[in-house]
Design an enzyme around this catalytic site. Structure first.
Site, PDB file in Angstrom:
ATOM      1  N   GLY A 127      28.571  57.398  78.311  1.00 45.45           N
ATOM      2  CA  GLY A 127      29.666  57.976  77.537  1.00 45.45           C
ATOM      3  C   GLY A 127      29.648  57.425  76.122  1.00 45.45           C
ATOM      4  O   GLY A 127      29.879  58.150  75.139  1.00 45.45           O
ATOM      5  N   THR A 128      29.365  56.147  76.002  1.00 49.39           N
ATOM      6  CA  THR A 128      29.302  55.509  74.676  1.00 49.39           C
ATOM      7  C   THR A 128      28.259  56.197  73.802  1.00 49.39           C
ATOM      8  O   THR A 128      28.520  56.499  72.632  1.00 49.39           O
ATOM      9  CB  THR A 128      28.939  54.005  74.840  1.00 49.39           C
ATOM     10  OG1 THR A 128      29.964  53.377  75.628  1.00 49.39           O
ATOM     11  CG2 THR A 128      28.812  53.317  73.502  1.00 49.39           C
ATOM     12  N   ASN A 168      42.127  55.658  78.301  1.00 52.51           N
ATOM     13  CA  ASN A 168      41.707  54.801  79.408  1.00 52.51           C
ATOM     14  C   ASN A 168      42.728  53.716  79.749  1.00 52.51           C
ATOM     15  O   ASN A 168      42.849  53.318  80.901  1.00 52.51           O
ATOM     16  CB  ASN A 168      40.343  54.161  79.086  1.00 52.51           C
ATOM     17  CG  ASN A 168      40.269  53.627  77.667  1.00 52.51           C
ATOM     18  OD1 ASN A 168      40.529  54.358  76.701  1.00 52.51           O
ATOM     19  ND2 ASN A 168      39.925  52.375  77.517  1.00 52.51           N
ATOM     20  N   GLN A 212      37.331  59.809  80.387  1.00 52.77           N
ATOM     21  CA  GLN A 212      38.314  59.601  81.461  1.00 52.77           C
ATOM     22  C   GLN A 212      38.791  60.933  82.051  1.00 52.77           C
ATOM     23  O   GLN A 212      39.277  60.969  83.183  1.00 52.77           O
ATOM     24  CB  GLN A 212      39.536  58.831  80.936  1.00 52.77           C
ATOM     25  CG  GLN A 212      39.258  57.383  80.568  1.00 52.77           C
ATOM     26  CD  GLN A 212      38.986  56.495  81.781  1.00 52.77           C
ATOM     27  OE1 GLN A 212      39.379  56.796  82.908  1.00 52.77           O
ATOM     28  NE2 GLN A 212      38.291  55.402  81.563  1.00 52.77           N
ATOM     29  N   SER A 236      30.899  60.952  81.155  1.00 50.56           N
ATOM     30  CA  SER A 236      30.079  59.841  81.660  1.00 50.56           C
ATOM     31  C   SER A 236      29.994  59.893  83.182  1.00 50.56           C
ATOM     32  O   SER A 236      31.006  60.113  83.859  1.00 50.56           O
ATOM     33  CB  SER A 236      30.732  58.524  81.220  1.00 50.56           C
ATOM     34  OG  SER A 236      30.065  57.428  81.782  1.00 50.56           O
ATOM     35  N   GLY A 237      28.802  59.652  83.728  1.00 50.34           N
ATOM     36  CA  GLY A 237      28.592  59.756  85.177  1.00 50.34           C
ATOM     37  C   GLY A 237      29.475  58.840  86.007  1.00 50.34           C
ATOM     38  O   GLY A 237      30.057  59.246  87.010  1.00 50.34           O
ATOM     39  N   HIS A 238      29.613  57.572  85.584  1.00 46.95           N
ATOM     40  CA  HIS A 238      30.248  56.594  86.480  1.00 46.95           C
ATOM     41  C   HIS A 238      31.762  56.698  86.540  1.00 46.95           C
ATOM     42  O   HIS A 238      32.389  55.990  87.315  1.00 46.95           O
ATOM     43  CB  HIS A 238      29.797  55.173  86.132  1.00 46.95           C
ATOM     44  CG  HIS A 238      30.361  54.581  84.882  1.00 46.95           C
ATOM     45  ND1 HIS A 238      31.281  53.568  84.906  1.00 46.95           N
ATOM     46  CD2 HIS A 238      30.120  54.844  83.565  1.00 46.95           C
ATOM     47  CE1 HIS A 238      31.581  53.213  83.660  1.00 46.95           C
ATOM     48  NE2 HIS A 238      30.896  53.971  82.832  1.00 46.95           N
ATOM     49  N   CYS A 245      37.746  47.418  79.881  1.00 47.92           N
ATOM     50  CA  CYS A 245      36.773  48.330  79.269  1.00 47.92           C
ATOM     51  C   CYS A 245      36.115  47.768  78.039  1.00 47.92           C
ATOM     52  O   CYS A 245      35.616  48.493  77.210  1.00 47.92           O
ATOM     53  CB  CYS A 245      37.372  49.689  78.896  1.00 47.92           C
ATOM     54  SG  CYS A 245      37.627  50.703  80.304  1.00 47.92           S
TER      55      CYS A 245
HETATM   56  N1  PLP Z   1      35.345  56.556  76.353  1.00 47.17           N
HETATM   57  C1  PLP Z   1      36.333  56.220  77.198  1.00 47.17           C
HETATM   58  C2  PLP Z   1      37.669  56.859  77.035  1.00 47.17           C
HETATM   59  C3  PLP Z   1      36.108  55.300  78.222  1.00 47.17           C
HETATM   60  O1  PLP Z   1      37.099  54.970  79.058  1.00 47.17           O
HETATM   61  C4  PLP Z   1      34.814  54.727  78.339  1.00 47.17           C
HETATM   62  C5  PLP Z   1      34.537  53.696  79.368  1.00 47.17           C
HETATM   63  O2  PLP Z   1      35.395  52.975  79.811  1.00 47.17           O
HETATM   64  C6  PLP Z   1      33.810  55.116  77.442  1.00 47.17           C
HETATM   65  C7  PLP Z   1      34.117  56.037  76.463  1.00 47.17           C
HETATM   66  C8  PLP Z   1      32.418  54.566  77.545  1.00 47.17           C
HETATM   67  O3  PLP Z   1      31.727  55.163  78.609  1.00 47.17           O
HETATM   68  P1  PLP Z   1      30.420  54.444  79.219  1.00 47.17           P
HETATM   69  O4  PLP Z   1      30.902  53.304  80.039  1.00 47.17           O
HETATM   70  O5  PLP Z   1      29.736  55.501  80.036  1.00 47.17           O
HETATM   71  O6  PLP Z   1      29.587  54.019  78.065  1.00 47.17           O
END
Ligand code: PLP
Length: 391
Positions: free
Chosen positions: A74-75, A154, A182, A202-204, A330
């Site tokens: 996701g990042t 989140n 989210q 994001s997958g997880h 997070c």
């Molecule tokens: N954006 C939001 C709103 C999130 O909650 C998170 C992860 O907690 C991310 C982005 C980042 O996702 P990833 O863990 O897949 O990099």
């Protein structure tokens, strides 16, 4: 705790892999090791399975398969959206608009772009964490290149009016991105019918694997890649694909789409019971975030006068076999720093240390909610007594 099976109420941090997702991934971690760019049969099979996953992810959000770019998280999707849009329009002096409560994947990327000369406007949120669409409209300038507002927060679970903000942004002739990490799989999206131009997931966070994400890029939107190389993912994300991860994300998206309505109903019922039970049993407890427009499985609670003890409460719950998090999860640094998200809601630095976040997922049950309600008020009470006796 009498029943010794641990209870996991931290699904906003990550979700357990759905067994069906693991089954779909297994061959791609074993005998099916072909490189999707190879022309032989194993390579063609890997390529075909990625195509299928692209369709599954697209179907979850109402996109076309060719509008999905697979990434490593996701990042990374957030970075690609922001930096990719800005870099693709490098002839103009840029301007970016985002909100005060975005995930660091957005805020830190925006600040890095600002250091490279991009102007940045951070719009505020109200006391429940909602962005006012009029504030976004007022922030637009002739040189604005992108607005990025998250679909769901989140930390506090508040849902943003992203469809409305996307429409306003389009009226202003500006591209709109939403971080739906989210929200994807928890909120219904139909990007084709909306004015959302880019969307990260994001997958997880949806019972899929870690280390794989996707970015929806509306057809016609030009992006510059962050990663250069062999030209995979239409040149937007070079690197040999994480085939098993992509297969897992695809299957997770398919399951999320099938179960979306029933899961929203089931998780909302568990969430509401958990909130009511905590507020009933703990006189000093208060709900943080929007009471109505919030993620189905998201509970964020403050305990007045005990805000500095959120981490102690987390550890006491952990000892009792319940995994939750504080309001500032997070991120890699587990300090007791006040949460910038809570401060943006108007909390002072002391109260901004104090949230407890309990987030539910597909695997959680009503019985688990009752077990947590049986233990949490007692722990809050004993921490209060310890704190009082120290004064
Ligand atoms: N954006 C939001 C709103 C999130 O909650 C998170 C992860 O907690 C991310 C982005 C980042 O996702 P990833 O863990 O897949 O990099």
């Amino acid at each position: 705790m009498a029943n010794d099976r641990a209870i996991y109420f931290d699904n906003a941090a990550t979700t357990p892999l759905d067994l069906r997702v693991g089954e779909a991934m297994a061959p791609w971690l074993g005998d099916e090791y072909g490189n999707p760019s190879s022309l032989h049969a194993p390579g063609r099979r890997a390529h075909a399975t990625i195509d299928k996953a692209r369709e599954q992810v697209a179907a979850l959000i109402g996109a076309r398969p060719q509008e999905i770019v697979f990434t490593g998280s996701g990042t990374e999707s957030d970075n690609l959206a922001l930096a990719g849009v800005i870099a693709a329009q490098c002839d103009a002096p840029g301007h970016l608009v985002t909100s005060a409560i975005e995930h660091p994947a957005i805020l830190e990327t925006a600040r890095a772009l600002q250091r490279r000369g991009v102007a940045l406007t951070i719009v505020p949120v109200d006391a429940v964490g909602r962005v006012d669409p009029d504030d976004v409209w007022r922030a637009l300038r002739p040189e604005t290149q992108l607005v990025s507002i998250m679909a769901a927060n989140n930390v506090i679970g508040t849902l943003q009016p992203v469809e409305e903000i996307a429409r306003i942004t389009r009226d202003g002739g500006v591209l709109f991105h939403t971080d739906a990490v989210q929200a994807a799989g928890a909120v219904r999206f139909d990007v084709a019918a909306s004015a959302i131009d880019l969307l990260s997931l994001s997958g997880h966070k949806l019972h899929g694997p870690k280390g794989v994400g996707a970015l929806y890029v509306r057809q016609g939107v030009t992006l510059a890649p962050l990663i250069h190389g062999g030209g995979q993912e239409r040149g937007l994300r070079s690197a040999t694909e994480n085939v098993a991860g992509i297969v897992g994300l695809g299957r997770a998206a398919e399951l999320a789409a099938v179960h979306l309505s029933s899961e929203i109903a089931a998780l909302s019922a568990l969430r509401d019971r958990l909130i009511a039970g905590i507020l009933d049993a703990c006189r000093n407890a208060y709900l943080i975030g929007d009471p109505v427009r919030r993620l189905a499985g998201h509970v964020c609670i403050g305990f007045s006068g005990q805000e500095g003890e959120a981490i102690r409460l987390l550890l006491a719950l952990d000892e009792a076999g319940v995994a939750v998090s504080t309001g500032s999860a997070c991120s890699a640094s587990h300090t007791a720093e006040p949460s910038y998200v809570l401060q943006a809601l108007g909390f002072d630095a002391f109260r901004a240390r104090g949230a407890l976040r309990l987030t539910l997922g597909r695997q959680n049950t009503a019985e688990e909610v009752e077990r947590v309600l049986a233990v949490l008020p007692g722990l809050v009470g004993s921490l209060r007594r310890i704190a009082t006796s120290r004064r």
